[in-house]
Design a protein around this motif. Structure first.
Motif, PDB file in Angstrom:
ATOM      1  N   VAL A 114      -9.247  -3.041   3.767  1.00 12.73           N
ATOM      2  CA  VAL A 114      -8.688  -3.606   2.536  1.00 12.73           C
ATOM      3  C   VAL A 114      -7.684  -4.730   2.791  1.00 12.73           C
ATOM      4  O   VAL A 114      -6.957  -5.141   1.885  1.00 12.73           O
ATOM      5  CB  VAL A 114      -8.035  -2.495   1.677  1.00 12.73           C
ATOM      6  N   ALA A 116      -4.729  -7.444   4.182  1.00 16.59           N
ATOM      7  CA  ALA A 116      -3.276  -7.528   4.325  1.00 16.59           C
ATOM      8  C   ALA A 116      -2.643  -7.943   3.006  1.00 16.59           C
ATOM      9  O   ALA A 116      -3.327  -8.340   2.064  1.00 16.59           O
ATOM     10  CB  ALA A 116      -2.904  -8.532   5.416  1.00 16.59           C
ATOM     11  N   PRO A 261       0.083  -5.233   7.038  1.00 16.05           N
ATOM     12  CA  PRO A 261      -1.105  -4.467   6.654  1.00 16.05           C
ATOM     13  C   PRO A 261      -1.001  -3.912   5.237  1.00 16.05           C
ATOM     14  O   PRO A 261       0.056  -3.454   4.812  1.00 16.05           O
ATOM     15  CB  PRO A 261      -1.137  -3.326   7.688  1.00 16.05           C
ATOM     16  N   ASN A 262      -2.099  -3.980   4.510  1.00 15.05           N
ATOM     17  CA  ASN A 262      -2.171  -3.409   3.167  1.00 15.05           C
ATOM     18  C   ASN A 262      -2.516  -1.924   3.299  1.00 15.05           C
ATOM     19  O   ASN A 262      -3.668  -1.527   3.171  1.00 15.05           O
ATOM     20  CB  ASN A 262      -3.232  -4.140   2.348  1.00 15.05           C
ATOM     21  N   GLU A 263      -1.514  -1.114   3.561  1.00 16.08           N
ATOM     22  CA  GLU A 263      -1.744   0.311   3.817  1.00 16.08           C
ATOM     23  C   GLU A 263      -1.173   1.206   2.730  1.00 16.08           C
ATOM     24  O   GLU A 263      -1.174   2.424   2.858  1.00 16.08           O
ATOM     25  CB  GLU A 263      -1.133   0.693   5.161  1.00 16.08           C
ATOM     26  N   LEU A 266      -3.047   4.480   1.308  1.00 14.25           N
ATOM     27  CA  LEU A 266      -4.311   4.789   1.974  1.00 14.25           C
ATOM     28  C   LEU A 266      -4.258   6.165   2.628  1.00 14.25           C
ATOM     29  O   LEU A 266      -3.212   6.564   3.162  1.00 14.25           O
ATOM     30  CB  LEU A 266      -4.627   3.743   3.045  1.00 14.25           C
ATOM     31  N   ARG A 281      -9.564   2.871   9.861  1.00 17.23           N
ATOM     32  CA  ARG A 281      -9.144   1.604   9.276  1.00 17.23           C
ATOM     33  C   ARG A 281      -9.624   0.464  10.168  1.00 17.23           C
ATOM     34  O   ARG A 281      -9.745   0.623  11.383  1.00 17.23           O
ATOM     35  CB  ARG A 281      -7.620   1.542   9.126  1.00 17.23           C
ATOM     36  N   ASP A 284      -7.179  -6.262   8.948  1.00 15.51           N
ATOM     37  CA  ASP A 284      -5.764  -6.496   8.688  1.00 15.51           C
ATOM     38  C   ASP A 284      -5.041  -5.288   8.114  1.00 15.51           C
ATOM     39  O   ASP A 284      -3.810  -5.222   8.186  1.00 15.51           O
ATOM     40  CB  ASP A 284      -5.602  -7.689   7.733  1.00 15.51           C
ATOM     41  N   CYS A 285      -5.744  -4.319   7.501  1.00 15.72           N
ATOM     42  CA  CYS A 285      -5.035  -3.146   6.997  1.00 15.72           C
ATOM     43  C   CYS A 285      -4.663  -2.199   8.138  1.00 15.72           C
ATOM     44  O   CYS A 285      -3.861  -1.288   7.940  1.00 15.72           O
ATOM     45  CB  CYS A 285      -5.856  -2.412   5.932  1.00 15.72           C
ATOM     46  N   ARG A 286      -5.225  -2.409   9.316  1.00 17.59           N
ATOM     47  CA  ARG A 286      -4.817  -1.647  10.505  1.00 17.59           C
ATOM     48  C   ARG A 286      -3.792  -2.431  11.312  1.00 17.59           C
ATOM     49  O   ARG A 286      -2.773  -1.899  11.758  1.00 17.59           O
ATOM     50  CB  ARG A 286      -6.037  -1.338  11.375  1.00 17.59           C
ATOM     51  N   ALA A 288      -2.416  -6.646  11.132  1.00 20.78           N
ATOM     52  CA  ALA A 288      -2.602  -7.953  10.498  1.00 20.78           C
ATOM     53  C   ALA A 288      -2.603  -9.053  11.552  1.00 20.78           C
ATOM     54  O   ALA A 288      -1.552  -9.523  11.982  1.00 20.78           O
ATOM     55  CB  ALA A 288      -1.514  -8.203   9.458  1.00 20.78           C
TER      56      ALA A 288
END
Length: 448
Positions: A114, A116, A261-263, A266, A281, A284-286, A288
């Motif tokens: 998903v 960053a 990261p977009n976390e 999650l 993951r 970038d969500c893991r 970036a």
């Protein structure tokens, strides 16, 4: 019963690369994405009838190669579908916005890709209408094929500011200035280190050439220290490293202080095969690291899943490690010259939590007692991270300021304010009712 072997959340570079790799391994795969088009934010596709915004030659080559491979794979995509979470029985819940209902999908594995989100540090006035993220302006240009109208100021820290300025210039409206907290031209050693990554150097030089040809002022070692609304314009006060100040009267301001990261919300990675699917993951969500690394990391996640499910799958190479080193070089190159904590210098009236209009001064007063409050206490007593975004945008800055105010205390984390919960975002009640209406109600639940 399994609906699909692997469900991938996100049709950006990591998700697409993972899907193609899994299909090559003979694994059934499906993608869900909240948009009507693939590409994610990095490769955002234009709306119907709009020509794509030209990117650098290397970026366009990467996208076309990935998009062609994906098109040839025939992998199904559920568009306008939002990942909600994984329920207690291991089913993946998806809000299908086409149908207006929540759907359940049984998968043996889930890859979360998903992307960053931008980091934006608070400044006085950053909550005003007309102030957005620089990345948001970039996405708008990719979608509409047009530059934002009026005079625009780009401010913050990092190479994205230069890329956005160059793209605005090519679309006919160069920004009034770029205000950069670092000074990469003075960091010779880091600049030499970047020569080990010729693709990055080529892209950077192309952007800088456009900025130079359009005579866009690039103010380094400077920052926006205040924003005010004046009639129909925004008044931005810029201060450089020598204390000199300059005022810009503009229509819009794009802020950017890096990416992370977009976390938010999650589920944790889960690799034990039991009642729940394997969850990994990717991209970038893991971590970036940008588009190149996202593609490589998508392939890594796909290889790991394929080995778990069927014993096949490729082994990851060293590309991600190399690109991590490249990002480290960029980080040193653009490191802010002023190393003082910018949060500690904010005036008390600066908004920190925009949903609840909570200020820096409110937080300082909460943390002023002999016993430092926990993140949970700040949330419930101060209403930080209690608004509609549930801390998505303020928790990081609030936790960082708490740590700076109490250096002798254990540093809080953003999760101390937000907690760990799902759904990730609100789900319409009608979508839940519609999903329930698809089922046969057991006899013992029926009422006269």
């Amino acid at each position: 019963m399994t609906d699909v072997d692997v469900l991938i959340v996100g049709a950006g570079p990591a998700g697409l690369a993972a899907a193609v790799e899994l299909r090559r391994s003979g694994v059934s795969v499906e993608i869900v994405d909240q948009r009507e088009t693939i590409g994610g934010a990095i490769y955002r596709q234009p709306i119907a009838g709009v020509s794509p915004v030209r990117q650098t030659a290397s970026a366009e080559r990467r996208w076309h190669a990935l998009a062609d491979d994906f098109a040839a794979s025939g992998i199904a995509v559920r568009h306008r579908s939002v990942f909600v979470g994984v329920d207690g029985t291991g089913l993946v819940l998806i809000e299908d916005r086409h149908a207006g209902k929540v759907r359940q999908i049984a998968a043996r594995a889930v890859i979360l890709a998903v992307g960053a989100v931008e980091k934006v540090l608070p400044r006085p006035g950053w909550q005003l209408a007309g102030v957005s993220t620089a990345g948001g302006l970039q996405v708008m240009m990719k979608e509409t094929g047009r530059a934002p109208v009026g005079r625009v100021l780009l401010a913050g820290n990092g190479p994205l500011l230069i890329a956005v300025a160059a793209q605005m210039a090519k679309l006919g409206n160069p920004p009034a200035a770029i205000v950069e907290a670092g000074d990469p031209l003075r960091r010779f050693a880091a600049g030499v280190g970047l020569c080990a990554y010729p693709d990055l150097v080529t892209e950077a030089l192309a952007y800088l050439r456009t900025v130079h040809l359009h005579r866009i002022p690039w103010m380094r070692t400077a920052s926006v220290v205040g924003i005010e609304r004046r009639n129909n314009s925004l008044r931005a006060l810029v201060r450089d490293g020598r204390g000199r100040e300059r005022v810009f009267e503009v229509d819009r301001i794009g802020l950017h202080d890096g990416i992370r990261p977009n976390e938010f919300g999650l589920p944790a990675e889960h690799t034990e095969e039991a009642s729940h699917p394997v969850i990994l993951r990717a991209g970038d969500c893991r971590e970036a690291l940008g588009a190149r690394a996202a593609i490589s990391d998508g392939r890594r996640a796909a290889g790991e899943i394929a080995r778990r499910l069927s014993g096949g799958g490729s082994r990851p190479g060293n590309e991600i490690k190399r690109l991590r080193q490249a990002q480290d070089v960029l980080g040193r190159l653009f490191q802010p010259v002023d190393r003082a904590d910018p949060l500690l210098r904010l005036p008390d009236e600066t908004i920190l939590c925009r949903c609840e209009s909570r200020t820096v001064g409110d937080l300082r007063r909460l943390c002023a007692g002999p016993d430092a409050p926990s993140g949970r206490e700040v949330k419930h007593n101060g209403r930080y991270a209690m608004g509609s975004c549930q801390g998505r945008f303020c928790a990081d800055n609030t936790a960082a300021l708490m740590a700076a105010l109490g250096p002798d205390q254990p540093p809080p984390s953003p999760e101390d304010l937000t907690g760990r919960r799902w759904p990730i975002r609100p789900v319409p009640i009608g979508a839940i009712v519609a999903a329930r209406g698809d089922e046969t109600i057991p006899q013992d639940e029926q009422q006269d």
